[in-house]
Design a protein around this motif. Structure first.
Motif, PDB file in Angstrom:
ATOM      1  N   VAL A  96      44.128  32.453  43.020  1.00  0.00           N
ATOM      2  CA  VAL A  96      42.840  32.878  42.465  1.00  0.00           C
ATOM      3  C   VAL A  96      42.210  33.929  43.367  1.00  0.00           C
ATOM      4  CG1 VAL A  96      40.476  32.143  41.974  1.00  0.00           C
ATOM      5  CG2 VAL A  96      42.399  30.769  41.174  1.00  0.00           C
ATOM      6  N   LEU A  97      42.299  33.701  44.683  1.00  0.00           N
ATOM      7  CA  LEU A  97      41.742  34.686  45.613  1.00  0.00           C
ATOM      8  C   LEU A  97      42.458  36.024  45.478  1.00  0.00           C
ATOM      9  CD1 LEU A  97      41.144  32.535  48.820  1.00  0.00           C
ATOM     10  CD2 LEU A  97      39.437  33.560  47.314  1.00  0.00           C
ATOM     11  N   ALA A  98      43.792  35.949  45.379  1.00  0.00           N
ATOM     12  CA  ALA A  98      44.557  37.191  45.239  1.00  0.00           C
ATOM     13  C   ALA A  98      44.157  37.920  43.958  1.00  0.00           C
ATOM     14  CB  ALA A  98      46.055  36.890  45.239  1.00  0.00           C
ATOM     15  N   ILE A  99      43.985  37.158  42.876  1.00  0.00           N
ATOM     16  CA  ILE A  99      43.612  37.781  41.599  1.00  0.00           C
ATOM     17  C   ILE A  99      42.246  38.451  41.710  1.00  0.00           C
ATOM     18  CG2 ILE A  99      42.969  37.282  39.205  1.00  0.00           C
ATOM     19  CD1 ILE A  99      45.123  35.036  39.286  1.00  0.00           C
ATOM     20  N   ALA A 100      41.310  37.757  42.376  1.00  0.00           N
ATOM     21  CA  ALA A 100      39.972  38.333  42.529  1.00  0.00           C
ATOM     22  C   ALA A 100      40.033  39.598  43.367  1.00  0.00           C
ATOM     23  CB  ALA A 100      39.031  37.313  43.170  1.00  0.00           C
ATOM     24  N   PHE A 101      40.870  39.583  44.405  1.00  0.00           N
ATOM     25  CA  PHE A 101      41.030  40.787  45.230  1.00  0.00           C
ATOM     26  C   PHE A 101      41.590  41.932  44.384  1.00  0.00           C
ATOM     27  CE2 PHE A 101      43.749  43.485  47.891  1.00  0.00           C
ATOM     28  CZ  PHE A 101      42.807  43.955  48.793  1.00  0.00           C
ATOM     29  N   GLY A 102      42.611  41.610  43.605  1.00  0.00           N
ATOM     30  CA  GLY A 102      43.201  42.637  42.733  1.00  0.00           C
ATOM     31  C   GLY A 102      42.171  43.194  41.772  1.00  0.00           C
ATOM     32  N   GLY A 103      41.330  42.314  41.240  1.00  0.00           N
ATOM     33  CA  GLY A 103      40.285  42.760  40.315  1.00  0.00           C
ATOM     34  C   GLY A 103      39.285  43.669  41.000  1.00  0.00           C
ATOM     35  N   ALA A 104      38.917  43.299  42.235  1.00  0.00           N
ATOM     36  CA  ALA A 104      37.949  44.108  42.970  1.00  0.00           C
ATOM     37  C   ALA A 104      38.522  45.494  43.255  1.00  0.00           C
ATOM     38  CB  ALA A 104      37.557  43.409  44.276  1.00  0.00           C
TER      39      ALA A 104
END
Lengths: 361, 309
Positions: free
Chosen positions: B191-199
């Motif tokens: 989830v953290l990785a996905i949020a980073f990718g989104g940012a």
């Protein structure tokens, strides 16, 4: 059980929707498909203004439907088929690239009227084509460009190498050349109608090479935004729509497509049953092409000259393609004093003498 | 100068043109390294573009705008995270849905922002450095985000290679079962990785609407997110190669337009398709070397994880 209830509700909803359509037969339904988003502030926006004018004119008697950002090609055929099935009485297809799809769908639905913008194929009696003489506006811009350029380099962002665009390039160049024999034109083909980043890049590439007047034949305001970064050194024109946000500079004038009168007229004809197949090509005279306000960034003298040209074109006393004009390869096109026949313009696939570079095939 | 093209200006605009796809590709690279395939890059970029634009216009600060863009992209990516990590939805379908949703939703948000000019973010003042011939223009005439994007390449490379966190991230991407058995919180890390990718995708989008174009128009990304996805594969999940890929893809677009403006007689079509031809060539070359690509792609890419045991 739950799922079954859901299905039943959906079925009921559908039947209501279709039933509703059947009841609404007394309303005329006018449908529009746009190649870009309405929010492009250019081409598609302007067509949508025409659609809204139809609604305003007829009020409750018409129903509008539209779809934005429909790619040219198979998708357009699906959208138009769906519109025809959905009870549209008249469908306006507002991009050149819908040509074959319009004709294919029109054959299947002989009772639906089709109007294709900027096209030339009318394979069945329910297809009309309509177009605007944008080149008349380009001539006025060419005059401004030729007089305003300090580097003697002017630019034109072309979308696709189709007669429509080639015609605009030639009209722009001829007029600029007439008032400034040293002018050089660089043409960049973007191969898109709408891609703001690419349009900005194209403008940037030209500015880096010393171009200081940019005309664009693409649909967004990105080239103007790029010109705005130069701090007044580079000017440009609004295309399709007024793009007044960039007044007074870089946007020093514009070509405005005013489709509203035509749309109102045609939908009205569908309503009273007098619609017939036509091939319309209207310009400044008929009000379909408008020259947006020429701002104070242009010297008053030049402004008056440009307005005089606009009025002369409107009055029919001046044709932007008046001979002698040679083709790029040096062969003769128009003799002294002759004006270009419409057929030549609509199939134009050559540059006039003096333009460098080839038209991509 | 050769053929009317000034190489220093060309390189400078190439670096600028590649920033959005580079940022988005870096974000997606990290996401894929964690074993998640998020095809919603385009949607997250365009959400970043509109959120950044709105923030910048409302606050008058371009920097806050970029922050807003990152938040917007991350917020949308969390939707994807909930779907795929919590509800175990199919990643490919969710990613595609994210793109479609993002394009539509951004258009809705942007209704009243069409045609407005955002506050301007100027070049970083390097003083006399910018006057050095050639290098001054190439290296010292950019806005902050050109430098930040290159710094991000280095940071992500170092993180994945040397940091403990990077090792854990890669472990999750290579074998989520093993990572889970070791006690790592697979879902939380993803989830953290996905949020980073989104940012990152959001930042890329904000760069488009605030600096490169700079204005809001519907559909502003025009496929940049898909190119970012292609770059990740082209780069075989290595950050520095992603930089190369972004320059290649961004560069050829710029070069293509410049060559036209300079009236060089090279057909446009060849240049337009060349990045994709090169991608295909690279893929062929890499996979011919006894499945090297297969070795490099995270083994659990696109697989959902559920801690059933």
């Amino acid at each position: 059980m739950k799922r079954r209830t859901l299905l039943a509700t959906a079925a009921l909803g559908l039947s209501l929707a279709f039933g509703g359509a059947a009841h609404a037969q007394d309303k005329t339904k006018a449908c529009f498909i746009y190649v870009g988003p309405i929010g492009d502030l250019g081409w598609s926006y302007q067509h949508h203004q025409g659609a809204l004018a139809v609604q305003k004119e007829f009020g409750d008697k018409v129903e509008l439907a539209w779809q934005e950002s429909v790619p040219e090609g198979a998708d357009a055929e699906r959208v138009m088929t769906q519109m025809a099935l959905g009870g549209c009485d008249i469908i306006f297809a507002t991009s050149f690239g819908y040509m074959d799809q319009v004709n294919a769908v029109a054959k299947k639905f002989p009772n639906v009227k089709f109007e294709h913008a900027t096209g030339f194929k009318r394979e069945s009696p329910n297809v009309s084509t309509y177009n605007a003489r944008f080149y008349e506006g380009r001539a006025v811009q060419g005059l401004i460009a030729g007089k305003m350029t300090k580097t003697n380099k002017i630019g034109y962002i072309g979308s696709f190498p189709i007669p429509e665009v080639v015609m605009g390039i030639n009209a722009y160049y001829l007029q600029a050349k007439k008032v400034n024999p040293n002018v050089e034109l660089s043409v960049v083909w973007a191969f898109t109608w709408f891609d703001p980043a690419k349009e900005a890049d194209a403008a940037k590439a030209m500015i880096e090479q010393g171009v200081d007047v940019i005309a664009a034949h693409t649909d967004s305001t990105a080239p103007l935004a790029e010109a705005a970064k130069s701090g007044g050194k580079v000017i440009g024109f609004g295309q399709a729509s007024d793009m007044a946000d960039y007044k007074p500079s870089p946007r020093v004038s514009s070509i405005i497509d005013n489709w509203a009168p035509y749309y109102v007229k045609r939908v009205g004809q569908v309503m009273d049953g007098t619609w017939d197949q036509v091939d319309v090509w209207a310009g400044i005279k008929e009000g379909e092409v408008e020259i947006g306000e020429i701002t104070d960034a242009i010297p008053a003298e030049l402004k008056a000259e440009a307005e005089a040209m606009r009025d002369a074109i409107a009055a029919g006393t001046y044709h932007p393609f008046t001979g002698p004009i040679k083709k790029q390869d040096g062969s003769d096109w128009l003799a002294e004093g002759a004006t270009a026949p419409d057929g030549d313009l609509l199939g134009m696939n050559f540059f006039v003498e003096g333009i460098k570079g080839d038209i991509p095939k | 100068m050769f053929g009317g093209i000034d190489p220093s200006l060309l390189i400078a605009s190439l670096m600028m043109a590649s920033v959005p796809i580079l940022l988005a590709a870096l974000g997606e690279l990290v996401v894929e390294k964690a074993g998640v395939l998020n095809l919603g890059v385009e949607g997250m970029m365009i959400m970043g573009a509109i959120c950044g634009f709105i923030t910048a216009v409302e606050t008058g600060s371009p920097m806050l705008g970029f922050l807003g863009g990152a938040v917007g992209g991350a917020a949308l990516s969390l939707l994807f995270a909930v779907l795929t990590q919590v509800m175990q939805a199919n990643q490919v379908a969710s990613g595609l849905a994210l793109t479609l949703f993002g394009i539509g939703f951004s258009s809705l948000l942007g209704q009243s922002y069409v045609g407005i000019k955002p506050p301007h973010l100027g070049a970083v003042p390097f003083g006399p450095l910018a006057d050095i011939p050639f290098f001054g223009k190439v290296l010292f005439g950019h806005d902050l985000f050109v430098y930040l994007s290159i710094a991000a390449v280095a940071a992500i490379w170092a993180f994945l290679k040397y940091a403990r966190g990077g090792l854990i991230l890669r472990a999750v991407g290579e074998s989520h079962d093993a990572a889970h058995a070791l006690g790592y919180k697979v879902v939380r890390i993803r989830v953290l990785a996905i949020a980073f990718g989104g940012a990152m995708a959001g930042l890329g989008g904000a760069y488009l609407s605030l600096i490169r174009v700079p204005q809001w128009v519907d559909g502003i990304t025009a496929g940049a997110g898909w190119i970012a996805l292609a770059i990740v594969v082209f780069a075989s999940w290595r950050p520095w190669r992603a930089l190369l890929g972004a320059w290649l893809f961004g560069g050829i677009t710029v070069l293509q337009l410049n060559l036209q403006a300079a009236q060089a007689g090279i057909p446009v079509e060849y240049l337009s398709m060349s990045p994709y031809v090169i991608t295909i060539l690279v893929l062929v070359l890499m996979s011919s070397g006894r499945g090297k690509t297969a070795l490099n792609a995270p083994a659990c890419l696109g697989q959902n994880f559920h801690a059933a045991r």
